[in-house]
Design a protein around this motif. Structure first.
Motif, PDB file in Angstrom:
ATOM      1  N   ALA A  98     -32.134 -12.357  37.425  1.00  0.00           N
ATOM      2  CA  ALA A  98     -32.719 -11.203  36.744  1.00  0.00           C
ATOM      3  C   ALA A  98     -34.203 -11.133  37.106  1.00  0.00           C
ATOM      4  O   ALA A  98     -34.929 -12.113  36.928  1.00  0.00           O
ATOM      5  N   PRO A  99     -34.666  -9.985  37.616  1.00  0.00           N
ATOM      6  CA  PRO A  99     -36.091  -9.870  37.969  1.00  0.00           C
ATOM      7  C   PRO A  99     -36.964  -9.990  36.717  1.00  0.00           C
ATOM      8  O   PRO A  99     -36.657  -9.399  35.682  1.00  0.00           O
ATOM      9  N   GLU A 100     -38.033 -10.740  36.835  1.00  0.00           N
ATOM     10  CA  GLU A 100     -38.923 -10.970  35.693  1.00  0.00           C
ATOM     11  C   GLU A 100     -39.555  -9.683  35.176  1.00  0.00           C
ATOM     12  O   GLU A 100     -40.040  -9.624  34.058  1.00  0.00           O
ATOM     13  N   PHE A 101     -39.524  -8.628  35.959  1.00  0.00           N
ATOM     14  CA  PHE A 101     -40.123  -7.343  35.584  1.00  0.00           C
ATOM     15  C   PHE A 101     -39.096  -6.333  35.067  1.00  0.00           C
ATOM     16  O   PHE A 101     -39.418  -5.171  34.868  1.00  0.00           O
ATOM     17  N   ALA A 102     -37.871  -6.759  34.795  1.00  0.00           N
ATOM     18  CA  ALA A 102     -36.797  -5.844  34.382  1.00  0.00           C
ATOM     19  C   ALA A 102     -37.144  -5.072  33.103  1.00  0.00           C
ATOM     20  O   ALA A 102     -36.755  -3.905  32.958  1.00  0.00           O
ATOM     21  N   THR A 103     -37.884  -5.686  32.192  1.00  0.00           N
ATOM     22  CA  THR A 103     -38.205  -5.022  30.920  1.00  0.00           C
ATOM     23  C   THR A 103     -39.172  -3.847  31.094  1.00  0.00           C
ATOM     24  O   THR A 103     -39.371  -3.085  30.156  1.00  0.00           O
ATOM     25  N   GLU A 104     -39.747  -3.682  32.281  1.00  0.00           N
ATOM     26  CA  GLU A 104     -40.660  -2.567  32.536  1.00  0.00           C
ATOM     27  C   GLU A 104     -39.924  -1.255  32.809  1.00  0.00           C
ATOM     28  O   GLU A 104     -40.555  -0.209  32.938  1.00  0.00           O
ATOM     29  N   PHE A 105     -38.604  -1.296  32.899  1.00  0.00           N
ATOM     30  CA  PHE A 105     -37.799  -0.126  33.256  1.00  0.00           C
ATOM     31  C   PHE A 105     -37.042   0.395  32.041  1.00  0.00           C
ATOM     32  O   PHE A 105     -36.601  -0.377  31.189  1.00  0.00           O
ATOM     33  N   ALA A 106     -36.865   1.714  31.989  1.00  0.00           N
ATOM     34  CA  ALA A 106     -36.095   2.328  30.913  1.00  0.00           C
ATOM     35  C   ALA A 106     -34.612   2.003  31.038  1.00  0.00           C
ATOM     36  O   ALA A 106     -33.896   1.907  30.037  1.00  0.00           O
ATOM     37  N   GLN A 107     -34.138   1.829  32.270  1.00  0.00           N
ATOM     38  CA  GLN A 107     -32.730   1.537  32.507  1.00  0.00           C
ATOM     39  C   GLN A 107     -32.603   0.463  33.581  1.00  0.00           C
ATOM     40  O   GLN A 107     -33.279   0.523  34.609  1.00  0.00           O
ATOM     41  N   VAL A 108     -31.716  -0.506  33.332  1.00  0.00           N
ATOM     42  CA  VAL A 108     -31.437  -1.563  34.289  1.00  0.00           C
ATOM     43  C   VAL A 108     -29.962  -1.471  34.671  1.00  0.00           C
ATOM     44  O   VAL A 108     -29.093  -1.401  33.805  1.00  0.00           O
ATOM     45  N   VAL A 109     -29.700  -1.464  35.971  1.00  0.00           N
ATOM     46  CA  VAL A 109     -28.336  -1.436  36.499  1.00  0.00           C
ATOM     47  C   VAL A 109     -28.106  -2.738  37.246  1.00  0.00           C
ATOM     48  O   VAL A 109     -28.952  -3.167  38.036  1.00  0.00           O
ATOM     49  N   ASP A 110     -26.966  -3.364  36.991  1.00  0.00           N
ATOM     50  CA  ASP A 110     -26.634  -4.617  37.649  1.00  0.00           C
ATOM     51  C   ASP A 110     -25.138  -4.625  37.930  1.00  0.00           C
ATOM     52  O   ASP A 110     -24.427  -3.714  37.512  1.00  0.00           O
ATOM     53  N   ALA A 122     -24.015 -13.425  37.961  1.00  0.00           N
ATOM     54  CA  ALA A 122     -24.082 -12.228  37.109  1.00  0.00           C
ATOM     55  C   ALA A 122     -24.051 -12.616  35.635  1.00  0.00           C
ATOM     56  O   ALA A 122     -24.759 -12.014  34.817  1.00  0.00           O
ATOM     57  N   ARG A 123     -23.254 -13.599  35.282  1.00  0.00           N
ATOM     58  CA  ARG A 123     -23.202 -14.062  33.883  1.00  0.00           C
ATOM     59  C   ARG A 123     -24.562 -14.593  33.443  1.00  0.00           C
ATOM     60  O   ARG A 123     -25.010 -14.352  32.325  1.00  0.00           O
ATOM     61  N   LYS A 124     -25.228 -15.320  34.335  1.00  0.00           N
ATOM     62  CA  LYS A 124     -26.569 -15.842  34.019  1.00  0.00           C
ATOM     63  C   LYS A 124     -27.559 -14.691  33.844  1.00  0.00           C
ATOM     64  O   LYS A 124     -28.401 -14.712  32.941  1.00  0.00           O
ATOM     65  N   ARG A 125     -27.477 -13.683  34.719  1.00  0.00           N
ATOM     66  CA  ARG A 125     -28.373 -12.520  34.588  1.00  0.00           C
ATOM     67  C   ARG A 125     -28.117 -11.807  33.259  1.00  0.00           C
ATOM     68  O   ARG A 125     -29.058 -11.413  32.571  1.00  0.00           O
ATOM     69  N   TYR A 126     -26.856 -11.647  32.915  1.00  0.00           N
ATOM     70  CA  TYR A 126     -26.482 -10.990  31.655  1.00  0.00           C
ATOM     71  C   TYR A 126     -27.129 -11.719  30.475  1.00  0.00           C
ATOM     72  O   TYR A 126     -27.744 -11.089  29.609  1.00  0.00           O
ATOM     73  N   LYS A 130     -30.114 -10.341  27.896  1.00  0.00           N
ATOM     74  CA  LYS A 130     -29.943 -10.376  26.436  1.00  0.00           C
ATOM     75  C   LYS A 130     -31.119 -11.092  25.779  1.00  0.00           C
ATOM     76  O   LYS A 130     -31.649 -10.625  24.763  1.00  0.00           O
ATOM     77  N   GLN A 131     -31.538 -12.216  26.353  1.00  0.00           N
ATOM     78  CA  GLN A 131     -32.676 -12.968  25.821  1.00  0.00           C
ATOM     79  C   GLN A 131     -33.933 -12.104  25.808  1.00  0.00           C
ATOM     80  O   GLN A 131     -34.765 -12.236  24.920  1.00  0.00           O
ATOM     81  N   TRP A 132     -34.071 -11.254  26.791  1.00  0.00           N
ATOM     82  CA  TRP A 132     -35.245 -10.392  26.902  1.00  0.00           C
ATOM     83  C   TRP A 132     -35.154  -9.165  26.001  1.00  0.00           C
ATOM     84  O   TRP A 132     -36.060  -8.342  25.986  1.00  0.00           O
ATOM     85  N   GLY A 133     -34.041  -9.000  25.292  1.00  0.00           N
ATOM     86  CA  GLY A 133     -33.892  -7.890  24.372  1.00  0.00           C
ATOM     87  C   GLY A 133     -33.404  -6.601  25.025  1.00  0.00           C
ATOM     88  O   GLY A 133     -33.506  -5.531  24.419  1.00  0.00           O
ATOM     89  N   ILE A 134     -32.869  -6.697  26.215  1.00  0.00           N
ATOM     90  CA  ILE A 134     -32.339  -5.513  26.894  1.00  0.00           C
ATOM     91  C   ILE A 134     -30.928  -5.252  26.379  1.00  0.00           C
ATOM     92  O   ILE A 134     -30.091  -6.144  26.355  1.00  0.00           O
TER      93      ILE A 134
END
Length: 142
Positions: A98-110, A122-126, A130-134
Motif C-alpha cells: 500500500a503506498p504511504e500516500f494513499a490517504t491523500e486520494f479521495a478514491q483508492v483502487v486496488d 493484496a490481503r496485506k494491503r487491505y 483499514k489501519q489507515w482508516g480508508i
C-alpha cells in the motif's frame, strides 16, 4: 475499491490482467473528468503501463504521462513509481504494498490478482488500508 480478478479477466495482450484493467479504469475516470495516478513498483512497470495506454484503444485516447515528464501542469493520468507530482482524485495501485500516500486520494483502487503470492500481498494491503482508516469495498470481476 478492491477488484477481485478471475481467469475471465486475462487480457489478450502480454500484460498482467490487473494492469490491463487498471488502464481501463484510468480511461473511465478520465472520461468522468477525474485526475488519476497509477502507482507502480518500479520504472519498468510504469513504462509497461505507459506503453499499453498508448495502444489502449483505437477510438479514444487517454492523455497520460510518466511522473516528471512534461507537461509539468500534469496530464489527466499520471503513471509513476514515486509520489504523484500533481493533486489527483483517484489512486490506482499496482504496487505490491500500500503506498504511504494513499490517504491523500479521495478514491483508492486496488486489485486481488489470481496468483496466490499476489493474493497474499493484496490481503496485506487491505489490512494496511483499514489501519489507515480508508473505507474499503470489494467487487468480483466476471
Amino acid at each position: 475499491m478492491f477488484y477481485l480478478m478471475s481467469q475471465a479477466n486475462e487480457p489478450q495482450v502480454n500484460l498482467p490482467a490487473h494492469f490491463a484493467f487498471a488502464c481501463q479504469l484510468a480511461a473511465h475516470h478520465y472520461q468522468q473528468g477525474q485526475k488519476v495516478f497509477i502507482a507502480t513498483d518500479n520504472q519498468a512497470d510504469a513504462f509497461l503501463v505507459d506503453e499499453y495506454l498508448w495502444q489502449f484503444s483505437d477510438d479514444s485516447f487517454v492523455p497520460h504521462q510518466l511522473t516528471g515528464e512534461p507537461p509539468f501542469y500534469g496530464a489527466p493520468v499520471e503513471i509513476g513509481w514515486q509520489r504523484a507530482k500533481q493533486r489527483r482524485q483517484v489512486l490506482i495501485n499496482l504496487r505490491t504494498i500500500a503506498p504511504e500516500f494513499a490517504t491523500e486520494f479521495a478514491q483508492v483502487v486496488d486489485f486481488v490478482p489470481i496468483d496466490e503470492l499476489l493474493k497474499q500481498q493484496a490481503r496485506k494491503r487491505y489490512a494496511t488500508y483499514k489501519q489507515w482508516g480508508i473505507t474499503l469495498a470489494t467487487t468480483q470481476l466476471e
